[in-house]
Design a protein around this motif. Structure first.
Motif, PDB file in Angstrom:
ATOM      1  N   ARG A   1       0.849  -1.186   0.000  1.00  0.00           N
ATOM      2  CA  ARG A   1       0.000   0.000   0.000  1.00  0.00           C
ATOM      3  C   ARG A   1       0.884   1.235   0.000  1.00  0.00           C
ATOM      4  NH1 ARG A   1      -3.286  -0.820   4.517  1.00  0.00           N
ATOM      5  NH2 ARG A   1      -4.739  -2.044   3.311  1.00  0.00           N
ATOM      6  N   MET A   2       1.971   1.153   0.752  1.00  0.00           N
ATOM      7  CA  MET A   2       2.875   2.295   0.854  1.00  0.00           C
ATOM      8  C   MET A   2       4.295   1.788   1.090  1.00  0.00           C
ATOM      9  SD  MET A   2       3.878   5.422   2.597  1.00  0.00           S
ATOM     10  CE  MET A   2       3.706   4.957   4.290  1.00  0.00           C
ATOM     11  N   VAL A   3       5.259   2.396   0.367  1.00  0.00           N
ATOM     12  CA  VAL A   3       6.648   1.976   0.536  1.00  0.00           C
ATOM     13  C   VAL A   3       7.518   3.172   0.890  1.00  0.00           C
ATOM     14  CG1 VAL A   3       8.687   1.004  -0.617  1.00  0.00           C
ATOM     15  CG2 VAL A   3       6.423   0.070  -1.114  1.00  0.00           C
ATOM     16  N   THR A   4       8.284   3.064   1.959  1.00  0.00           N
ATOM     17  CA  THR A   4       9.376   3.991   2.239  1.00  0.00           C
ATOM     18  C   THR A   4      10.586   3.126   2.503  1.00  0.00           C
ATOM     19  OG1 THR A   4       9.112   4.014   4.646  1.00  0.00           O
ATOM     20  CG2 THR A   4       7.784   5.601   3.384  1.00  0.00           C
ATOM     21  N   PHE A   5      11.774   3.724   2.541  1.00  0.00           N
ATOM     22  CA  PHE A   5      12.965   2.919   2.808  1.00  0.00           C
ATOM     23  C   PHE A   5      12.987   2.402   4.242  1.00  0.00           C
ATOM     24  CE2 PHE A   5      14.659   5.127  -1.002  1.00  0.00           C
ATOM     25  CZ  PHE A   5      14.835   3.977  -1.760  1.00  0.00           C
ATOM     26  N   GLU A   6      12.223   3.011   5.106  1.00  0.00           N
ATOM     27  CA  GLU A   6      12.192   2.553   6.498  1.00  0.00           C
ATOM     28  C   GLU A   6      11.249   1.366   6.651  1.00  0.00           C
ATOM     29  OE1 GLU A   6      12.002   5.965   5.694  1.00  0.00           O
ATOM     30  OE2 GLU A   6      14.166   5.937   6.096  1.00  0.00           O
ATOM     31  N   LYS A   7      10.105   1.448   5.963  1.00  0.00           N
ATOM     32  CA  LYS A   7       9.091   0.434   6.201  1.00  0.00           C
ATOM     33  C   LYS A   7       8.070   0.437   5.070  1.00  0.00           C
ATOM     34  CE  LYS A   7       5.715  -0.971   9.739  1.00  0.00           C
ATOM     35  NZ  LYS A   7       5.816  -2.367   9.392  1.00  0.00           N
ATOM     36  N   SER A   8       7.520  -0.751   4.777  1.00  0.00           N
ATOM     37  CA  SER A   8       6.450  -0.819   3.782  1.00  0.00           C
ATOM     38  C   SER A   8       5.193  -1.350   4.421  1.00  0.00           C
ATOM     39  CB  SER A   8       6.867  -1.727   2.620  1.00  0.00           C
ATOM     40  OG  SER A   8       7.980  -1.170   1.968  1.00  0.00           O
ATOM     41  N   GLU A   9       4.094  -0.845   3.906  1.00  0.00           N
ATOM     42  CA  GLU A   9       2.799  -1.300   4.411  1.00  0.00           C
ATOM     43  C   GLU A   9       2.184  -2.193   3.341  1.00  0.00           C
ATOM     44  OE1 GLU A   9      -1.063   1.124   5.459  1.00  0.00           O
ATOM     45  OE2 GLU A   9       0.731   2.106   6.298  1.00  0.00           O
ATOM     46  N   TYR A  10       1.715  -3.365   3.750  1.00  0.00           N
ATOM     47  CA  TYR A  10       1.242  -4.329   2.762  1.00  0.00           C
ATOM     48  C   TYR A  10      -0.200  -4.079   2.367  1.00  0.00           C
ATOM     49  CZ  TYR A  10       5.445  -6.558   4.487  1.00  0.00           C
ATOM     50  OH  TYR A  10       6.716  -6.802   4.864  1.00  0.00           O
ATOM     51  N   ASN A  11      -0.499  -4.513   1.157  1.00  0.00           N
ATOM     52  CA  ASN A  11      -1.838  -4.363   0.598  1.00  0.00           C
ATOM     53  C   ASN A  11      -2.810  -5.343   1.278  1.00  0.00           C
ATOM     54  OD1 ASN A  11      -3.940  -3.600  -1.044  1.00  0.00           O
ATOM     55  ND2 ASN A  11      -2.743  -3.763  -2.935  1.00  0.00           N
ATOM     56  N   ASP A  12      -4.091  -5.141   1.028  1.00  0.00           N
ATOM     57  CA  ASP A  12      -5.118  -6.041   1.554  1.00  0.00           C
ATOM     58  C   ASP A  12      -5.137  -7.337   0.755  1.00  0.00           C
ATOM     59  OD1 ASP A  12      -5.931  -4.144   3.408  1.00  0.00           O
ATOM     60  OD2 ASP A  12      -7.272  -3.162   1.968  1.00  0.00           O
ATOM     61  N   LEU A  13      -5.893  -8.295   1.244  1.00  0.00           N
ATOM     62  CA  LEU A  13      -6.143  -9.533   0.510  1.00  0.00           C
ATOM     63  C   LEU A  13      -6.998  -9.220  -0.717  1.00  0.00           C
ATOM     64  CD1 LEU A  13      -7.029 -11.999   3.391  1.00  0.00           C
ATOM     65  CD2 LEU A  13      -4.970 -12.032   1.969  1.00  0.00           C
TER      66      LEU A  13
END
Lengths: 405, 151
Positions: free
Chosen positions: A256-268
Motif C-alpha cells: 500500500r505504501m513503501v518507504t525505505f524505512e518500512k512498507s505497508e502491505y496491501n489487503d487480501l
C-alpha cells in the motif's frame, strides 16, 4: 443432454492426426486440452485489451482490470469461497503449496511440530513440506496406503495428534486416480487443531468443490488441468488465516505504501500477488470454469464414470496387464504395467499409433516405490474422450505385446 | 513411414529379453552407476581391465526400458577384449550414430552390431536411454565416481 460430438468440436486440437493416425489424447492428468472459448478469450485479451492491471487510469487498463477481477469472481463462485479476497492467483498448484508452506509455515511451524501428508502425494505436496521441516525442525509424517492405493484411515487416525499442525492431502491422486475422503480428513484434522491443505490439481475438473461445506483451510489447484491455460492456479484460503500470514513475495501490487524505512502491505488478495500477474491466464481460467459449468458436474461425472468403467473392463480382460491403483473411489485414471513391455517402450509404441499416454513416475516416486515398479503407463480420461479412443489404446497395447513377443 | 520395427529390431528385443553379461563380475577394478531420474533407468557397470590395458571382462546390472537394457547388453559384447585406449573412439562413434541426421547411414564397419541402435535417432526422447550405458562406462573407466546421467 450430453452431446459428445459437440464437446469434441469445442476442442480444435483433437481433430489432428499424428504419424498418419487419428490422435487419441489420453494424457489429461498431465494437462487437458483447451476449448475454443478459452483460446478466444486469451487472443481477445491480447488483441483488444492488453494492459497492466490495477495501475492505469486509461481505458485499456480499466478493461484489463475488470476482466482479471471478473475471473477472480467466477473462480470464487465456482469453489464457493466466502469472497474474492479468499482467491489468490499463483503460477499453479506447485506455487500455491509453496506459498502456504513458506508464508503460513514460517509463521506457525516450530521444532517438534508435525506435518501429516499421505503416501500418494505428488512431489509438489511433499517437497515444500520437507523444506519447511528442514528450516524449522518440524517432522514430516506420512499416512500409508493399501494395495489398492487407498489411504489407510486407521493409520491416518493414529498418526494424527495434538502435535499435527497441518494435514496435506491430495483430493484425487494423479498416479492412481484414488479419490480421498477429504471431508473426513478435514474434520479429523480440525478436531486436533490442525490446519488443512487439499491439493485439488487433479480433482477440480472432475469433482464439485465447495470450500465452505468442506471447511477446508487451503484448497489449491491449477487451471491447465481444468481446460484452462498453463502458468496460473489458485489458493482458495480462509480469509482470517490468510490475513494473519506474512507476505510470500515482495514487490509491486502487494504494497500500500513503501518507504525505505518500512512498507505497508496491501489487503487480501493482493498481499500475495507481487508483480504483474498472469492476466491473460486468469481470464482464460475464468473462461475454462464457465466451460465446465456449462456442461455441469453431473454430466461430467456420469460420462467420466462410463469411460473409466469401459477402460477398466478392457484392462481386466487384457492378459499380462496389472493395474496400479484399484481404489473403490477413483476417477479418470488407468495406471498400469504390462508383464513383457517396459512403460517407456509402451509410451513410444502407442505414440506411433496416435495414442498419447504418460509413461513415467508421474511425479509420485513414493507411489512407484510402494508398488515396486520403476514407472507405470497411465491413460487418463476427460469429458471429450470416447470409447473408440480407448479401443485404440488397447489395440496399441496389443501391438506392443506383439513386438516384444 | 518409419516403422516401429526399425527401433525395436529383433536383435534389440532379444538382448532385452536375455541380456548378455548381466550381473556382478567376480573380480573387477572399475565400476560406476548410471541413473536417469526422469525415466528411472538405473545401471551399474563393472569392468575388469588387465595389465595390458585390455577390457578382460565387463558386465552390467540394473533395470530400464528395452532400449537401455539392449544397448547395455550390446555394449558389453562390443567392448569385451578391446583396449581401454580404444574406448573414447567407440564412444564417439556410438554417440554420433544415435544423434546423426536420419539420412546418414551408420558406419557398420566401425560399429558392428551396435548399428542396430541407429533407429533411436527417429525417437528423440529415447536417445538418452541408448547412451546411458555408454556414459556409465565412461565414468567407470575414468574412475570419476560420478553417477552418469544423460537427461
Amino acid at each position: 443432454m450430453f452431446e459428445i460430438e459437440k464437446i469434441r468440436g469445442d476442442f480444435p486440437i483433437l481433430t489432428q492426426q499424428v504419424y498418419g493416425k487419428q490422435l487419441a489424447y489420453l494424457d489429461n492428468a498431465a494437462t487437458t486440452q483447451k476449448p475454443q472459448s478459452v483460446i478466444d478469450a486469451i487472443s481477445h485479451y491480447y488483441e483488444c485489451d492488453n494492459s497492466n492491471v490495477h495501475r492505469g487510469v486509461h481505458a485499456l487498463s480499466e478493461r484489463a482490470t475488470a476482466e482479471y477481477e471478473g475471473a477472480r469472481k467466477i473462480i470464487a463462485a465456482f469453489f464457493n469461497a466466502r469472497s474474492e479476497r479468499e482467491v489468490i492467483f499463483t503460477r499453479g498448484t506447485t506455487e500455491a503449496i509453496n506459498l502456504i508452506a513458506t508464508s503460513w509455515g514460517s509463521a506457525n511451524i516450530k521444532a517438534g511440530d508435525e506435518i501429516l501428508i499421505t503416501h500418494m502425494e505428488h512431489h509438489s505436496n511433499i517437497v515444500p513440506w520437507q523444506m519447511l521441516c528442514e528450516r524449522t525442525g518440524a517432522v514430516l509424517k506420512v499416512a500409508p496406503i493399501n494395495d489398492d492405493g487407498e489411504l489407510i484411515i486407521e493409520a491416518f487416525d493414529e498418526l494424527l495428534s495434538e502435535r499435527t499442525k497441518l494435514v496435506g492431502a491430495v483430493h484425487m491422486s494423479n498416479a492412481l486416480g484414488t479419490i480421498n475422503p477429504i471431508a473426513d480428513i478435514i474434520r479429523k484434522a480440525h478436531a486436533v487443531g490442525a490446519k488443512t491443505l487439499i491439493d485439488g490439481a487433479q480433482a477440480a475438473a472432475h469433482l464439485a468443490v465447495d470450500v465452505q461445506a468442506l471447511d477446508v483451510d487451503f484448497y489449491v489447484t491449477s487451471a491447465h488441468k481444468m481446460y484452462g491455460p498453463t502458468g496460473i492456479g489458485v489458493v482458495i484460503g480462509k480469509e482470517n488465516i490468510l490475513a494473519a500470514m506474512p507476505p510470500y513475495q515482495g514487490g509491486g501490487d502487494m504494497i500500500r505504501m513503501v518507504t525505505f524505512e518500512k512498507s505497508e502491505y496491501n489487503d487480501l488478495p493482493y498481499k500475495f500477488e507481487a508483480g504483474t500477474p498472469h492476466i491473460s491466464g486468469a481470464i482464460g481460467f475464468g473462461k475454462a470454469i464457465e466451460y465446465i459449468e456449462n456442461i455441469g458436474f453431473d454430466a461430467i461425472g456420469k460420462r467420466e464414470k462410463e469411460l473409466l468403467a469401459y477402460a477398466t473392463a478392457k484392462a481386466e480382460a487384457f492378459e499380462g496387464l496389472r493395474q496400479i491403483g484399484t481404489a473403490k473411489e477413483k476417477a479418470c485414471v488407468l495406471s498400469f504395467v504390462l508383464d513383457s513391455v517396459h512403460p517407456h517402450d509402451l509410451g513410444t509404441i502407442v505414440d506411433r499409433e496416435g495414442v498419447a499416454i504418460r509413461a513415467g513416475h508421474h511425479c509420485a516416486m513414493p507411489v512407484m516405490q510402494f508398488f515396486k515398479v520403476p514407472a507405470t503407463a497411465r491413460a487418463s480420461f476427460s469429458v471429450y474422450n470416447t470409447e473408440s479412443e480407448i479401443d485404440a489404446l488397447f489395440a496399441a497395447l496389443k501391438t506392443a505385446q506383439d513386438i516384444f513377443a | 513411414m518409419f516403422d516401429l520395427r526399425d527401433l525395436y529390431m529383433q536383435v534389440i528385443v532379444d538382448h532385452n529379453k536375455a541380456p548378455r553379461n548381466f550381473g556382478v563380475l567376480k573380480a573387477y577394478n572399475h565400476d560406476a552407476d548410471g541413473y536417469n531420474p526422469l525415466c528411472g533407468d538405473k545401471l551399474h557397470v563393472y569392468v575388469n581391465v588387465n595389465d595390458d590395458d585390455i577390457i578382460e571382462d565387463i558386465s552390467f546390472e540394473g533395470e530400464g526400458c528395452a532400449i537401455s537394457v539392449a544397448s547395455a547388453s550390446l555394449m558389453t559384447e562390443a567392448l569385451k577384449g578391446k583396449s581401454v585406449s580404444e574406448f573414447p573412439a567407440t564412444f564417439n562413434d556410438f554417440q554420433h550414430m544415435v544423434t546423426a541426421d536420419i539420412a546418414e547411414e551408420p558406419d557398420e564397419e566401425a560399429l558392428g552390431k551396435l548399428a542396430v541402435l541407429a533407429g533411436v535417432r527417429e525417437f528423440p526422447s529415447r536417445i538418452k536411454c541408448a547412451v546411458l550405458c555408454w556414459h556409465t562406462m565412461k565414468s567407470a573407466v575414468e574412475d570419476s565416481h560420478k553417477v552418469a546421467v544423460t537427461e
